[in-house]
Scaffold this motif. Structure first.
Motif, PDB file in Angstrom:
ATOM      1  N   SER A  60      39.476  40.319 -33.218  1.00 23.66           N
ATOM      2  CA  SER A  60      39.151  41.615 -33.809  1.00 23.66           C
ATOM      3  C   SER A  60      40.405  42.405 -34.144  1.00 23.66           C
ATOM      4  N   PHE A  61      41.428  42.347 -33.277  1.00 24.40           N
ATOM      5  CA  PHE A  61      42.671  43.083 -33.548  1.00 24.40           C
ATOM      6  C   PHE A  61      43.306  42.581 -34.844  1.00 24.40           C
ATOM      7  N   ALA A 113      26.587  50.528 -34.341  1.00 21.26           N
ATOM      8  CA  ALA A 113      26.471  51.361 -35.539  1.00 21.26           C
ATOM      9  C   ALA A 113      27.854  51.728 -36.081  1.00 21.26           C
ATOM     10  N   LEU A 114      28.769  52.044 -35.191  1.00 19.11           N
ATOM     11  CA  LEU A 114      30.120  52.403 -35.612  1.00 19.11           C
ATOM     12  C   LEU A 114      30.827  51.212 -36.252  1.00 19.11           C
ATOM     13  N   ALA A 115      30.659  50.030 -35.680  1.00 16.42           N
ATOM     14  CA  ALA A 115      31.250  48.825 -36.261  1.00 16.42           C
ATOM     15  C   ALA A 115      30.706  48.576 -37.661  1.00 16.42           C
ATOM     16  N   LEU A 165      32.278  44.384 -31.177  1.00 18.30           N
ATOM     17  CA  LEU A 165      31.108  44.052 -31.996  1.00 18.30           C
ATOM     18  C   LEU A 165      31.461  43.890 -33.466  1.00 18.30           C
ATOM     19  N   PHE A 166      32.604  44.429 -33.872  1.00 21.18           N
ATOM     20  CA  PHE A 166      33.090  44.212 -35.235  1.00 21.18           C
ATOM     21  C   PHE A 166      33.178  42.717 -35.523  1.00 21.18           C
ATOM     22  N   ALA A 208      27.777  40.532 -24.620  1.00 23.63           N
ATOM     23  CA  ALA A 208      28.196  40.699 -23.231  1.00 23.63           C
ATOM     24  C   ALA A 208      29.519  41.469 -23.106  1.00 23.63           C
ATOM     25  N   PRO A 209      30.567  41.096 -23.865  1.00 21.09           N
ATOM     26  CA  PRO A 209      31.803  41.892 -23.783  1.00 21.09           C
ATOM     27  C   PRO A 209      31.591  43.356 -24.168  1.00 21.09           C
ATOM     28  N   ALA A 210      30.721  43.601 -25.166  1.00 24.03           N
ATOM     29  CA  ALA A 210      30.460  44.985 -25.574  1.00 24.03           C
ATOM     30  C   ALA A 210      29.742  45.753 -24.472  1.00 24.03           C
ATOM     31  N   ALA A 211      28.784  45.114 -23.808  1.00 19.47           N
ATOM     32  CA  ALA A 211      28.070  45.772 -22.710  1.00 19.47           C
ATOM     33  C   ALA A 211      29.011  46.052 -21.547  1.00 19.47           C
TER      34      ALA A 211
END
Length: 427
Positions: A349-350, A54-56, A197-198, A39-42
């Motif tokens: 994540s940070f 894919a990048l993560a 997403l990482f 949800a946060p990524a969307a």
């Protein structure tokens, strides 16, 4: 530089092959992160979250590869806390340990909130705090997650995710027009989604630290890392794609419990309680391991006097770091009561991206004789960590950077006081 640790005799350790290492990697990655981070990524990237995923995964692969080469050289526990100290200097090792502790503490809060969001959305914070208190008590008593339990949790999570994917793709709610990959996304949104997403790949470094436990680690670990990451990426991509099809980017962005919302939208109401239980099982399993891991790193840093030495105490009966356990549990409970999932994921994540930035910098210093990875690996890993860290939501960047600054200031203050004490003694 210090001489690498030698470890314990091979015959007591080297008993895992490629399939075992892959399973351990899956057990570390396939968990509650995917239930919480979609949800946060969307919200950040819309349908571009698949590009972010894919990048993560690419950044995670570089981080794991760099860590694997370092773990083979320094098999002592501590991860980048050790690598940074040995390759870059004491300060960088300390900063890596500090970033790990604060980042994983936020991960604990995110996992607790995931339990609440799926089990009782209306009382998510209360459920989260209850879960933290209960699992802190479990860890305090010396009861830890076993390998068998890990496999059971992985099986449950994979079964639930498979059910959601099948229900979504076979439902009448599927609308391919809802997902045109990347067309609604900006570059900044995709990068922010990748940073968020990482979080879902957290745990992949467990593969990189298997150097003492596998047959022929120089070949086994480099094979296991891409296999485990590849399987995880495929699973997550299928879940993300199917959920986007039934909810659309806007619906997914607004979801408090994305997978239960997707099951409901797909007309599979029978699946909703199954997803809730599966998410809770995954999040509780992750939370149990995370609280244990953070307390152990806190213990190690306290023994080195980088944190108050009182936290290095070990309970005489349960043989656990009881003071560290209680402190970590209290901080996580406060965070779970006062923050939201998106904020906790961003802050986590940070911290973890900063941790792996130091790991990649350490890997860059390796020589060919020491098993240096291809130069492109630590370069892409370091660059990716820094870019994704600063692409996160602004509040996560500011708060994360501020906490790292506080940690660095505390380190310098301790060094200054120690120097002053030595000067006084020398007079």
């Amino acid at each position: 530089m210090s001489k690498p640790a030698t470890g314990v005799p091979d015959e007591l350790q080297r008993r895992l092959g490629v399939p075992d290492a892959v399973m351990i990697g899956l057990g570390s990655m396939v968990g509650a992160g995917i239930f919480a981070s979609l949800a946060p990524a969307a919200r950040a990237a819309g349908s571009g979250l698949l590009l972010g995923l894919a990048l993560a995964a690419v950044v995670a692969y570089c981080n794991a590869t760099s860590s694997a080469r370092l773990a083979a050289l320094y098999p002592a526990s501590g991860g980048t806390y050790v690598y940074g100290r040995e390759r870059l200097g004491e300060f960088w090792g300390y900063l890596a340990g500090w970033a790990f502790v604060v980042g994983k503490t936020a991960s604990c809060a995110a996992m607790a909130l995931t339990v609440g969001s799926y089990l009782w959305p209306g009382q998510a914070h209360a459920v989260a705090v209850t879960a933290v208190v209960a699992l802190t008590a479990v860890n305090y008593a010396g009861v830890h997650k076993s390998l068998l339990l890990t496999r059971i949790i992985v099986a449950v999570v994979l079964a639930v995710l498979t059910a959601v994917v099948v229900a979504s793709l076979t439902s009448g709610a599927v609308d391919a027009a809802r997902i045109d990959i990347g067309t609604e996304a900006t570059a900044g949104g995709v990068l922010q989604a990748a940073g968020l997403l990482f979080f879902a790949f957290a745990g992949y470094a467990r593969i990189a630290t298997l150097g003492e436990e596998v047959f022929d680690p120089a070949r086994t670990i480099p094979r296991a890392i891409p296999m485990a990451l590849g399987i995880t990426l495929v699973v997550y991509a299928l879940v993300g794609f199917s959920v986007l099809l039934v909810l659309g980017p806007d619906g997914l962005a607004a979801a408090g419990a994305p997978l239960t919302d997707a099951a409901r939208a797909a007309g599979a109401d029978w699946l909703v309680p199954v997803v809730r239980v599966g998410a809770a099982v995954a999040a509780l399993g992750s939370l149990l391991a995370l609280i244990l891991g953070v307390s152990r790193t806190t213990l190690a840093m306290a023994r080195d006097h980088h944190l108050p030495h009182a936290l290095a105490a070990v309970h005489p009966k349960s043989k656990v770091a009881h003071r560290a356990e209680l402190l970590v549990g209290a901080i996580v409970a406060i965070a779970a009561a006062t923050t939201d999932v998106r904020g906790a994921i961003g802050f986590s994540s940070f911290g973890i991206l900063a941790y792996y930035a130091i790991a990649n910098s350490s890997a860059w210093t390796l020589t060919p004789v020491e098993g240096r990875p291809a130069r492109i690996i630590p370069i892409v890993g370091l660059t990716g960590c820094l870019v994704l860290a600063f692409a996160l939501p602004l509040l996560s960047v500011i708060s994360g950077a501020a906490v790292l600054f506080v940690g660095a200031a505390a380190y310098q203050g301790r060094r200054t006081l120690a120097s002053a004490a030595r000067w006084r003694r020398s007079r």
